[in-house]
Motif scaffolding. Structure first.
Motif, short mmCIF file in Angstrom:
data_model
loop_
_atom_site.label_atom_id
_atom_site.label_comp_id
_atom_site.label_asym_id
_atom_site.label_seq_id
_atom_site.Cartn_x
_atom_site.Cartn_y
_atom_site.Cartn_z
N HIS A 193 0.81 -1.21 0.00
CA HIS A 193 0.00 0.00 0.00
C HIS A 193 0.85 1.27 0.00
CE1 HIS A 193 0.70 -0.46 4.40
NE2 HIS A 193 0.77 0.86 4.35
N GLU A 194 2.16 1.14 0.17
CA GLU A 194 3.03 2.29 0.21
C GLU A 194 3.38 2.77 -1.20
OE1 GLU A 194 6.07 2.40 3.53
OE2 GLU A 194 5.81 0.22 3.35
N ASP A 195 3.89 4.00 -1.29
CA ASP A 195 4.35 4.57 -2.55
C ASP A 195 5.72 3.96 -2.85
OD1 ASP A 195 5.52 6.15 -4.57
OD2 ASP A 195 4.44 7.94 -3.94
N LEU A 196 5.75 2.95 -3.71
CA LEU A 196 6.97 2.18 -3.91
C LEU A 196 8.12 3.02 -4.49
CD1 LEU A 196 8.47 -0.51 -3.79
CD2 LEU A 196 7.48 -1.07 -6.03
N PRO A 197 7.92 3.76 -5.59
CA PRO A 197 9.05 4.55 -6.11
C PRO A 197 9.59 5.55 -5.08
CG PRO A 197 7.32 4.38 -7.76
CD PRO A 197 6.75 3.83 -6.48
N ALA A 198 8.72 6.14 -4.29
CA ALA A 198 9.18 7.10 -3.28
C ALA A 198 10.01 6.40 -2.22
CB ALA A 198 7.98 7.80 -2.64
N ARG A 199 9.59 5.21 -1.81
CA ARG A 199 10.33 4.47 -0.80
C ARG A 199 11.68 4.01 -1.35
NH1 ARG A 199 11.28 3.45 2.98
NH2 ARG A 199 10.55 1.49 3.86
N VAL A 200 11.70 3.56 -2.60
CA VAL A 200 12.96 3.12 -3.20
C VAL A 200 13.92 4.30 -3.33
CG1 VAL A 200 14.03 2.21 -5.31
CG2 VAL A 200 11.98 1.12 -4.37
N LYS A 201 13.37 5.45 -3.71
CA LYS A 201 14.21 6.66 -3.81
C LYS A 201 14.81 7.01 -2.45
CE LYS A 201 14.10 11.43 -5.54
NZ LYS A 201 13.24 12.48 -6.18
N GLU A 202 14.00 6.88 -1.41
CA GLU A 202 14.47 7.17 -0.06
C GLU A 202 15.56 6.19 0.37
OE1 GLU A 202 12.70 6.76 4.50
OE2 GLU A 202 11.32 6.84 2.80
N GLY A 205 18.85 6.70 -1.63
CA GLY A 205 19.40 8.06 -1.69
C GLY A 205 19.25 8.69 -3.06
N GLY A 206 18.20 8.31 -3.78
CA GLY A 206 17.92 8.88 -5.09
C GLY A 206 18.52 8.12 -6.25
N ALA A 207 19.36 7.12 -5.98
CA ALA A 207 20.03 6.40 -7.06
C ALA A 207 19.11 5.43 -7.80
CB ALA A 207 21.24 5.64 -6.51
N MET A 208 18.05 4.95 -7.13
CA MET A 208 17.15 3.93 -7.64
C MET A 208 17.90 2.61 -7.85
SD MET A 208 14.77 6.04 -7.24
CE MET A 208 13.21 5.29 -7.76
N GLY A 217 3.07 -8.60 -11.99
CA GLY A 217 2.47 -8.29 -13.28
C GLY A 217 1.75 -6.96 -13.32
N LYS A 218 0.49 -7.00 -13.71
CA LYS A 218 -0.30 -5.81 -14.01
C LYS A 218 -0.26 -4.76 -12.91
CE LYS A 218 -4.72 -6.44 -13.81
NZ LYS A 218 -5.10 -5.61 -12.62
N ASP A 219 -0.45 -5.16 -11.67
CA ASP A 219 -0.60 -4.19 -10.58
C ASP A 219 0.69 -3.46 -10.23
OD1 ASP A 219 -3.21 -4.99 -10.47
OD2 ASP A 219 -3.07 -6.03 -8.54
N THR A 220 1.83 -4.02 -10.58
CA THR A 220 3.10 -3.44 -10.14
C THR A 220 3.97 -2.93 -11.28
OG1 THR A 220 4.01 -5.68 -10.10
CG2 THR A 220 3.23 -4.78 -8.01
N PHE A 221 3.58 -3.18 -12.51
CA PHE A 221 4.46 -2.94 -13.65
C PHE A 221 4.92 -1.49 -13.74
CE2 PHE A 221 5.38 -2.00 -18.11
CZ PHE A 221 6.32 -2.97 -18.40
N MET A 222 4.01 -0.54 -13.73
CA MET A 222 4.38 0.86 -13.90
C MET A 222 5.21 1.37 -12.73
SD MET A 222 3.38 1.56 -16.86
CE MET A 222 3.83 3.29 -16.80
N ALA A 223 4.85 1.00 -11.52
CA ALA A 223 5.63 1.41 -10.36
C ALA A 223 7.04 0.82 -10.42
CB ALA A 223 4.94 0.99 -9.07
#
Length: 324
Positions: A193-202, A205-208, A217-223
């Motif tokens: 339920h968390e904002d995955l890209p934001a958490r990964v960025k955190e 340290g922004g490197a991803m 699959g479908k539910d996670t692809f764009m994130a």
């Protein structure tokens, strides 16, 4: 007598019927295997519901099992009667008390690994092997993202990647699964339920991250794409939430010249030498203790419908075996 779970039409778990089926003698190049344990995998759901089509109906589904060779056909050199063997990756037909297989698809189980462990790990373990050793070769010091980190493949990926010196970010749906992922090597866990890209960025340290392993699959692809560093690789290897919709290749360039692949174990183990290399790498990782196989559920094979319901409801963790 030989019994198997067969489907005569695609649909829900109730379509699997416990029936008596013939057991032919092995032909040249084949072996007869009496199963002691059958593995449960999400791909079984796809063959049952028709997302993946069986060669013909009625069909016995199931992709992996372990057992004892009872007889071999002419010319077979890979295995002999009495050998404990395992297999994964098809052709379908594992949901049976016994079956005839091409002998060159069978792998002898080494001493120190039980039939149960082999049945629980072959498909998931060799999937993890090609993902982190061939599709994207994980290197020490890298931070990677693994979806469904408390599932069968996910737990193996977390352990193996940690052993290779990588830092694993895992995604899970519950706090209980988060604890399991952490116990198996995930340094960071993100709830769905968390904002995955934001958490990964955190976390980075922004490197991803250079790679995302995505079986949802479908539910996670764009994130997942938004978690990748420039020139990163998106590895989509499952559809637990449904197939990924068509993708405009321009999206990959816009998000950083990304790579996208949809691998299958069948391709990576099509040659006998590749199958053996993958299995031996997996056996070595398990024997060394780098990877521990967690058999967290067991059902009777004839009750596999209940196992499918639990799997689809995401109530299972680790590996599951079905007992013939």
């Amino acid at each position: 007598m030989n019994h198997a779970l067969r489907i005569h039409e695609y649909g829900g778990p109730e379509k699997m019927l416990w029936e008596e089926v013939p057991l032919p003698a092995p032909k040249p190049g084949e072996a007869l295997v009496r199963h002691s344990a059958v593995g449960l995998n999400y791909i079984d759901v796809y063959f049952r519901n028709g997302l993946y089509k069986a060669p013909a109906l009625p069909a016995v589904i199931g992709m992996e099992a372990a057992g004892v060779v009872e007889a071999v056909g002419e010319g077979v050199k890979e295995v002999a009667p009495g050998d404990h063997v395992a297999y994964a990756g098809g052709p379908i037909g594992a949901y049976a008390e016994a079956r005839v297989m091409k002998a060159d698809r069978l792998v002898r189980i080494p001493a120190g690994i039980t039939d149960d462990t082999a049945a629980a790990m072959m498909l998931q373990g060799m999937t993890a092997q090609y993902l982190i050793r061939r599709t994207f070769r994980v290197q020490p010091g890298q931070t990677i993202l693994v979806h469904a980190a408390a599932g069968g493949v996910g737990l193996i990926l977390c352990q193996w990647a940690k052993a290779l010196g990588a830092t694993v970010i895992g995604t899970v749906s519950t706090e209980e699964k988060a604890a399991l992922a952490r116990a198996n090597g995930a340094a960071h866990v993100v709830l769905t339920h968390e904002d995955l890209p934001a958490r990964v960025k955190e976390i980075t340290g922004g490197a991803m991250v250079p790679v995302v392993y995505d079986s949802v699959g479908k539910d996670t692809f764009m994130a997942s794409l938004d978690c990748l560093a420039p020139l990163g690789m998106m590895v989509t290897f499952g559809n637990a939430s449904g197939p990924v919709p068509p993708v405009d290749p321009g999206l990959l360039s816009a998000k950083g010249s990304l790579f996208l692949t949809r691998p299958t174990m069948a391709t990576y183990t099509a040659k006998r030498e590749d199958l053996m290399a993958s299995a031996e790498d997996l056996f070595a990782a398990v024997a060394s203790g780098q990877v521990k196989i967690s058999i967290n559920q067991e059902w009777s094979l004839r009750d596999a419908a209940d196992a499918h319901r639990a799997l689809e409801a995401r109530l299972t963790t680790g590996s599951t075996i079905l007992r013939p």
